[in-house]
Design an enzyme around this catalytic site. Sequence first.
Site, short mmCIF file in Angstrom:
data_model
loop_
_atom_site.label_atom_id
_atom_site.label_comp_id
_atom_site.label_asym_id
_atom_site.label_seq_id
_atom_site.Cartn_x
_atom_site.Cartn_y
_atom_site.Cartn_z
NE ARG A 55 59.04 33.89 -28.64
CZ ARG A 55 58.63 34.10 -27.42
NH1 ARG A 55 57.93 33.18 -26.79
NH2 ARG A 55 58.90 35.23 -26.81
NE ARG A 74 55.46 37.34 -28.17
CZ ARG A 74 56.12 37.46 -27.05
NH1 ARG A 74 56.07 36.51 -26.16
NH2 ARG A 74 56.81 38.55 -26.78
CG ASP A 132 55.27 33.45 -24.84
OD1 ASP A 132 56.41 32.99 -24.66
OD2 ASP A 132 54.67 34.14 -23.99
CG ASP A 142 55.23 32.24 -20.57
OD1 ASP A 142 56.42 32.13 -20.96
OD2 ASP A 142 54.58 33.30 -20.69
#
Length: 180
Positions: A83, A94, A97, A99
């Site tokens: 990334r 992407r 990811d 989070d």
Amino acid sequence: MAEAVLSLGGNVGSPRTTLARALALLCEDDAVRLVARSADYRTPPWGDTDQPCFVNLCAIVATTLTPRALLSRARDVETRLGRDRARERRWGPRPVDIDIVSFADDGGREIAIDEPGLTLPHPRALERPFVLVPLAEIAPDRPVAGVRVGEALARLDSGGIVRLADPAGAGETEPITRNP
């Protein structure tokens, strides 16, 4: 130990393999230990809808890291897996990811943080079915921002989200394609 809820997703390359690798890298030492992991879900793109579907999952990890240090580790894993945040468009494609959805101290109390680059609980988690569907599988009664995950999910349209049958990466030969 503190406990964190993580949301992982990706839609470039072989996302299921990438997400499995991301979890392994996150938990490569005693500082982060996997407690629970949802199945993988194919989810429609959110925000920027002109892109392939995503694969998303949620995980609960026990950690000795601070929220900031866990975020730093997550960003390092994203970079190691290809990334490049500086070159991508917001909500665009992407490879991975990661989070932090929420973070609870070793007493189980959810921590609230509002600092540059880190807001906990995640400010949009309760608006996103691609987070809540996998999280409800492993922790429907867990509170995020004072709302039980299952209750928050019941308020949203989770249409288009499909639980993927195979274990992460098993038998994957094709990238995830556009929503049928």
